[in-house]
Write a protein that holds these residues in place. Structure first.
Motif, PDB file in Angstrom:
ATOM      1  N   ALA A 158     -34.562   2.748 -49.655  1.00 33.48           N
ATOM      2  CA  ALA A 158     -35.863   3.348 -49.858  1.00 33.48           C
ATOM      3  C   ALA A 158     -36.517   4.112 -48.736  1.00 33.48           C
ATOM      4  O   ALA A 158     -35.773   4.249 -47.693  1.00 33.48           O
ATOM      5  CB  ALA A 158     -36.663   1.915 -50.007  1.00 33.48           C
ATOM      6  N   THR A 159     -37.651   4.813 -49.211  1.00 31.55           N
ATOM      7  CA  THR A 159     -38.216   5.806 -48.094  1.00 31.55           C
ATOM      8  C   THR A 159     -39.611   5.076 -47.802  1.00 31.55           C
ATOM      9  O   THR A 159     -40.306   4.373 -48.441  1.00 31.55           O
ATOM     10  CB  THR A 159     -38.334   7.032 -48.772  1.00 31.55           C
ATOM     11  N   HIS A 160     -39.929   5.333 -46.534  1.00 38.51           N
ATOM     12  CA  HIS A 160     -41.205   5.381 -46.017  1.00 38.51           C
ATOM     13  C   HIS A 160     -42.291   6.320 -46.746  1.00 38.51           C
ATOM     14  O   HIS A 160     -41.803   7.542 -46.632  1.00 38.51           O
ATOM     15  CB  HIS A 160     -41.439   5.255 -44.625  1.00 38.51           C
ATOM     16  N   PRO A 161     -43.410   5.816 -47.030  1.00 41.34           N
ATOM     17  CA  PRO A 161     -44.191   6.760 -47.963  1.00 41.34           C
ATOM     18  C   PRO A 161     -45.335   7.581 -47.304  1.00 41.34           C
ATOM     19  O   PRO A 161     -46.023   8.483 -47.881  1.00 41.34           O
ATOM     20  CB  PRO A 161     -45.026   5.983 -49.047  1.00 41.34           C
ATOM     21  N   SER A 162     -45.646   7.083 -45.897  1.00 38.95           N
ATOM     22  CA  SER A 162     -46.702   7.739 -45.440  1.00 38.95           C
ATOM     23  C   SER A 162     -46.547   9.346 -45.015  1.00 38.95           C
ATOM     24  O   SER A 162     -45.525   9.696 -44.511  1.00 38.95           O
ATOM     25  CB  SER A 162     -46.891   6.940 -44.119  1.00 38.95           C
ATOM     26  N   ASP A 163     -47.679  10.023 -45.111  1.00 41.52           N
ATOM     27  CA  ASP A 163     -47.867  11.251 -44.541  1.00 41.52           C
ATOM     28  C   ASP A 163     -48.146  11.121 -42.896  1.00 41.52           C
ATOM     29  O   ASP A 163     -47.589  11.817 -42.074  1.00 41.52           O
ATOM     30  CB  ASP A 163     -48.658  12.108 -45.212  1.00 41.52           C
ATOM     31  N   MET A 164     -49.280  10.390 -42.651  1.00 33.21           N
ATOM     32  CA  MET A 164     -49.822  10.088 -41.439  1.00 33.21           C
ATOM     33  C   MET A 164     -48.872   9.882 -40.535  1.00 33.21           C
ATOM     34  O   MET A 164     -48.864  10.481 -39.264  1.00 33.21           O
ATOM     35  CB  MET A 164     -51.122   9.375 -41.438  1.00 33.21           C
ATOM     36  N   CYS A 165     -47.744   9.094 -40.707  1.00 31.66           N
ATOM     37  CA  CYS A 165     -46.881   8.658 -39.957  1.00 31.66           C
ATOM     38  C   CYS A 165     -45.875   9.651 -39.532  1.00 31.66           C
ATOM     39  O   CYS A 165     -45.110   9.667 -38.438  1.00 31.66           O
ATOM     40  CB  CYS A 165     -46.169   7.305 -40.563  1.00 31.66           C
ATOM     41  N   VAL A 166     -45.661  10.455 -40.240  1.00 32.65           N
ATOM     42  CA  VAL A 166     -44.683  11.565 -40.203  1.00 32.65           C
ATOM     43  C   VAL A 166     -45.345  12.700 -38.946  1.00 32.65           C
ATOM     44  O   VAL A 166     -44.656  12.927 -38.170  1.00 32.65           O
ATOM     45  CB  VAL A 166     -44.228  12.651 -41.479  1.00 32.65           C
ATOM     46  N   ALA A 167     -46.551  12.782 -38.898  1.00 30.43           N
ATOM     47  CA  ALA A 167     -47.243  13.669 -37.902  1.00 30.43           C
ATOM     48  C   ALA A 167     -47.251  12.780 -36.665  1.00 30.43           C
ATOM     49  O   ALA A 167     -47.154  13.260 -35.520  1.00 30.43           O
ATOM     50  CB  ALA A 167     -48.571  13.705 -38.450  1.00 30.43           C
ATOM     51  N   LEU A 168     -47.518  11.514 -36.855  1.00 32.10           N
ATOM     52  CA  LEU A 168     -47.704  10.605 -35.497  1.00 32.10           C
ATOM     53  C   LEU A 168     -46.253  10.530 -34.787  1.00 32.10           C
ATOM     54  O   LEU A 168     -46.221  10.604 -33.651  1.00 32.10           O
ATOM     55  CB  LEU A 168     -48.249   9.174 -35.907  1.00 32.10           C
TER      56      LEU A 168
END
Length: 337
Positions: A158-168
């Protein structure tokens, strides 16, 4: 949905105490992910602890950076003037995700804790080690278009879905949490975890711990950055591959490089060796291609998502090129520049 107790906490201490007294308890704020999981019978909490009354909704100056409370909504965070000017990479990543209505409800802490959108995780008729440990992974050998190409295991792809977390991840944020054992700080790189043989655990929070805030460091990466999101449709879709890129340049030479990928692993994916390859090099397409080749060399795709390897390689080159030129991806004209 199953029956559950409901508790509204007035203080952080009350929230932690209410969790400790109920096996199967979960915290709820905006509920944009948790309520869906409950409706699909994926999650069956015995107690919901409403934390929306806690004093965690502010954005404040902290050690030269910003401290973002766990209950700050995605919309308020993305449109905060300080975030727009000092951390535009984060603002753009947030605005690339979900819809305006969801961003008005979704919270910073909830975004960190959201769960995968794997088809099989949501389908309770299929085995899933994240949903029911030890049952198997129906995704392996199944429909794998959206699944991981990095860091997967025999138990979960599975993959993590967040966009915010990629930037963080690219900004090297720090997560502040508290729980039965007291307060602690977690480097963002250590907050989410790879599946290994225990994919039911998405992050490194201990039982009963609650996210209090996210600290954004003082480093200035506001000039040369981009958030590039590649997806099946141009709005309200999760990333097939996303790239958060930020550079500090000394003339035409890379002084600092940050690179994080989304949609490709169980957590936001950083390769610090690839970043190190960029430092001291000219900010050219050839330099960026070498770094991209290094990153994708460890990709291990499934039968239906091998296209992600080349997509990631090209996205890294494009993202770094946009960052170097100071021309971040447009949020209104979503055609790739």
């Amino acid at each position: 949905m199953n029956r559950f107790d409901y508790v509204r906490a007035g203080t952080v201490a009350e929230a932690v105490q209410a969790f400790a007294g109920a096996p199967g308890a979960q915290f709820i704020a905006g509920g944009t992910n948790l309520v869906d999981l409950m409706k699909y019978d994926v999650t069956r909490p015995g107690r919901l602890i409403d934390i929306t009354r806690l004093p965690l909704g502010d954005i404040a100056e902290h050690d030269g950076g910003l401290r973002v409370g766990a209950l700050v909504t995605n919309a308020n965070l993305a449109y905060d003037a300080r975030v727009r000017s000092r951390y535009p990479l984060l603002a753009d990543a947030i605005l690339a995700g979900a819809s305006g209505q969801l961003r008005n409800a979704a919270t910073t802490g909830g975004n960190l804790n959201q769960r995968t959108r794997c088809y099989y995780f949501y389908d309770t008729a299929t085995p899933c080690n994240k949903r029911e440990p030890g049952s198997g992974c129906a995704a392996i050998g199944g429909v794998t278009r959206i699944h991981a190409i990095f860091g997967a295991s025999e138990s979960c792809i599975a993959t993590h879905p967040s966009d915010m977390c990629v930037a963080l991840a690219a900004l090297e944020a720090v997560v502040q949490v508290t729980g039965p054992e007291g307060d602690r700080s977690i480097a963002f790189a250590d907050f989410h975890r790879l599946p290994g043989d225990d994919p039911a655990k998405d992050n490194t929070l201990k039982p009963g711990e609650i996210v209090l805030s996210v600290d954004l460091p003082a480093a200035d990466l506001s000039k040369n950055y981009t958030y590039l999101k590649l997806r099946d449709r141009l709005s309200y879709a999760f990333a097939l591959v996303s790239v958060a890129a930020a550079l500090e340049l000394d003339g035409d030479t890379v002084k600092i490089a940050r690179l994080a990928l989304g949609g490709v692993a169980h957590k936001p994916w950083r390769n610090r060796q690839a970043e190190a390859l960029l430092v001291g090099k000219p900010a050219t397409r050839e330099t960026f291609q070498a770094a991209a080749d290094f990153v994708v060399a460890e990709a291990r795709p499934q039968s239906e998502n091998a296209f992600k390897v080349e997509l990631a390689r090209r996205a890294i080159v494009r993202g770094l090129s946009q960052a170097a030129a100071g021309t971040p991806q447009s949020l209104t004209d979503k055609r790739i520049q």
